[in-house]
Design a protein around this motif. Structure first.
Motif, PDB file in Angstrom:
ATOM      1  N   UNK A 175      24.163  37.449  40.916  1.00 28.23           N
ATOM      2  CA  UNK A 175      25.103  37.158  39.830  1.00 28.23           C
ATOM      3  C   UNK A 175      26.483  36.960  40.427  1.00 28.23           C
ATOM      4  N   UNK A 176      27.148  35.918  40.007  1.00 29.42           N
ATOM      5  CA  UNK A 176      28.511  35.679  40.456  1.00 29.42           C
ATOM      6  C   UNK A 176      29.389  35.418  39.238  1.00 29.42           C
ATOM      7  N   UNK A 177      30.493  36.147  39.165  1.00 27.08           N
ATOM      8  CA  UNK A 177      31.452  35.995  38.079  1.00 27.08           C
ATOM      9  C   UNK A 177      32.770  35.526  38.676  1.00 27.08           C
TER      10      UNK A 177
ATOM     11  N   UNK B 151      39.621  42.186  45.875  1.00 27.62           N
ATOM     12  CA  UNK B 151      38.290  42.177  46.467  1.00 27.62           C
ATOM     13  C   UNK B 151      38.315  41.524  47.838  1.00 27.62           C
ATOM     14  N   UNK B 152      37.140  41.436  48.470  1.00 28.84           N
ATOM     15  CA  UNK B 152      37.035  40.877  49.814  1.00 28.84           C
ATOM     16  C   UNK B 152      37.161  39.369  49.847  1.00 28.84           C
ATOM     17  N   UNK B 153      37.127  38.714  48.685  1.00 31.43           N
ATOM     18  CA  UNK B 153      37.195  37.261  48.638  1.00 31.43           C
ATOM     19  C   UNK B 153      38.625  36.735  48.632  1.00 31.43           C
ATOM     20  N   UNK B 154      39.582  37.575  48.250  1.00 32.10           N
ATOM     21  CA  UNK B 154      40.945  37.096  48.115  1.00 32.10           C
ATOM     22  C   UNK B 154      41.082  36.094  46.990  1.00 32.10           C
ATOM     23  N   UNK B 155      40.210  36.190  45.995  1.00 30.31           N
ATOM     24  CA  UNK B 155      40.163  35.261  44.867  1.00 30.31           C
ATOM     25  C   UNK B 155      39.491  35.976  43.709  1.00 30.31           C
ATOM     26  N   UNK B 156      39.690  35.497  42.462  1.00 34.73           N
ATOM     27  CA  UNK B 156      39.074  36.153  41.298  1.00 34.73           C
ATOM     28  C   UNK B 156      37.573  35.889  41.221  1.00 34.73           C
ATOM     29  N   UNK B 157      36.835  36.562  42.116  1.00 32.87           N
ATOM     30  CA  UNK B 157      35.392  36.394  42.234  1.00 32.87           C
ATOM     31  C   UNK B 157      34.745  37.766  42.350  1.00 32.87           C
ATOM     32  N   UNK B 158      33.614  37.956  41.686  1.00 30.87           N
ATOM     33  CA  UNK B 158      32.849  39.195  41.805  1.00 30.87           C
ATOM     34  C   UNK B 158      31.380  38.836  41.954  1.00 30.87           C
ATOM     35  N   UNK B 159      30.710  39.462  42.907  1.00 33.69           N
ATOM     36  CA  UNK B 159      29.322  39.113  43.221  1.00 33.69           C
ATOM     37  C   UNK B 159      28.441  40.349  43.216  1.00 33.69           C
TER      38      UNK B 159
ATOM     39  N   UNK C  17      29.374  28.150  44.337  1.00 32.75           N
ATOM     40  CA  UNK C  17      30.516  28.485  43.480  1.00 32.75           C
ATOM     41  C   UNK C  17      31.759  27.717  43.918  1.00 32.75           C
ATOM     42  N   UNK C  18      31.994  27.658  45.230  1.00 34.11           N
ATOM     43  CA  UNK C  18      33.143  26.913  45.730  1.00 34.11           C
ATOM     44  C   UNK C  18      32.999  25.421  45.453  1.00 34.11           C
ATOM     45  N   UNK C  19      31.763  24.928  45.424  1.00 29.36           N
ATOM     46  CA  UNK C  19      31.540  23.536  45.040  1.00 29.36           C
ATOM     47  C   UNK C  19      31.886  23.315  43.576  1.00 29.36           C
TER      48      UNK C  19
ATOM     49  N   UNK D 110      27.681  32.651  36.997  1.00 33.25           N
ATOM     50  CA  UNK D 110      26.857  31.729  37.765  1.00 33.25           C
ATOM     51  C   UNK D 110      25.725  32.536  38.373  1.00 33.25           C
ATOM     52  N   UNK D 111      24.451  32.220  38.045  1.00 35.47           N
ATOM     53  CA  UNK D 111      23.379  33.133  38.414  1.00 35.47           C
ATOM     54  C   UNK D 111      22.127  32.413  38.884  1.00 35.47           C
TER      55      UNK D 111
END
Length: 309
Positions: A77-79, A57-65, A245-247, A189-190
């Motif tokens: 929604x953030x997973x 994905x565009x984050x370069x990390x296991x994140x989906x928004x 989320x990064x926090x 995280x929502x």
């Protein structure tokens, strides 16, 4: 009132005081309606459906928004997958004190306090400018804090505020977590809120002036086929959700340090993580951020000591 002061007012009281709250956290109705195993299975089914997007994905990390802005209701929604055991995450994230340590890393959160003597428990976020600002000059938003459900394989936490700034309402923050394996945890995280005409007009005024050109992470396609990063309210909520989320990730990452070192480790790591996304998250230099957070941390401790929790 002249135009320039009006724009300044909108900037400090809308974006710093309102969009800065657009954190932390869609309505979680798709996952929290049935606690326990049913909710866990729903979250894991969602994970299966987005696994490829988490890996690339565009984050370069296991994140989906995912985000929407429709009929006066904003939803995000953030997973994500964090490399920490579920038992560690569950223990840490069911505490209001931990949420204050997490949310106060955000550059717009000037302080966070909690009350554990009330039922339900309470968490208050003081949202303001991106530079140092005393909590007395920031906007307080009071949430009830509830652990809806916790089991050996599930955690469901909810923060709710009926009223927000500029006649916004129904602020709902939620976090669900479930283990993926011995050393990793799946997070959902929502955040959702409703806004009336007053809030919509004020926010649109900001994005047509000082906020013009600020973007989020999702790509949108126009009728002519042109693609660009989302702007406006959706873009703002995406940026702030990513910051929160990064926090959250930073908080879990730094639990390995002695307690006396955690605050300095956290503010440094949070800034470094956000610096990976300069187009969306770059606001100030690291030295300014660290200096502001040290002062704000002292003010937060003073406020919390007065509450006596």
């Amino acid at each position: 009132m002249k135009r320039e002061p009006m724009v300044r007012f909108i900037s400090t009281r809308i974006v710093a005081g309102f969009l800065g709250l657009a954190l932390l956290f869609p309505s979680a109705a798709g996952f929290a309606a049935d606690p326990g195993s049913d909710a866990e299975r729903a979250l894991l089914a969602k994970y299966t459906s987005i696994r490829d997007k988490l890996e690339k994905n565009q984050f370069g990390a296991p994140i989906y928004l995912e985000s929407t802005d429709s009929e006066g209701r904003v939803r995000v929604d953030m997973f994500g997958v964090v490399p920490h055991p579920f038992e560690l995450a569950r223990e840490a994230l069911q505490s209001p004190a931990s949420w204050c340590d997490i949310t106060s890393l955000h550059l717009n959160i000037k302080a966070c306090t909690f009350k554990t003597s009330t039922r339900p428990q309470q968490v208050t976020l003081y949202s303001g400018r991106k530079y140092y600002q005393p909590p007395s000059d920031a906007f307080p938003l009071k949430f009830t804090f509830t652990v809806l459900s916790q089991t050996p394989r599930w955690l469901d936490v909810r923060l709710e505020a009926e009223e927000g700034p500029f006649r916004t309402k129904d602020h709902r923050i939620a976090l669900q977590a479930s283990p993926l394996g011995p050393g990793s945890t799946l997070l959902h995280f929502s955040y959702t809120y409703s806004q009336g005409t007053m809030a919509r007009l004020a926010i649109n005024s900001y994005f047509s002036t000082l906020g013009h050109g600020k973007v989020g992470f999702s790509e949108v396609t126009e009728k002519g086929g042109e693609q660009h990063l989302v702007e406006g309210v959706r873009g703002a909520v995406e940026r702030n959700t990513m910051r929160y989320y990064l926090a959250l990730q930073t908080y879990l990452d730094t639990l390995k340090y002695p307690e006396s070192q955690r605050f300095e480790q956290r503010i440094s790591r949070w800034y470094d993580l956000t610096a990976r996304y300069p187009k969306q998250l770059k606001e100030n230099d690291k030295s300014s951020y660290l200096a502001a957070k040290r002062m704000e941390h002292n003010r937060q401790m003073e406020l919390q000591n007065k509450l006596g929790n």
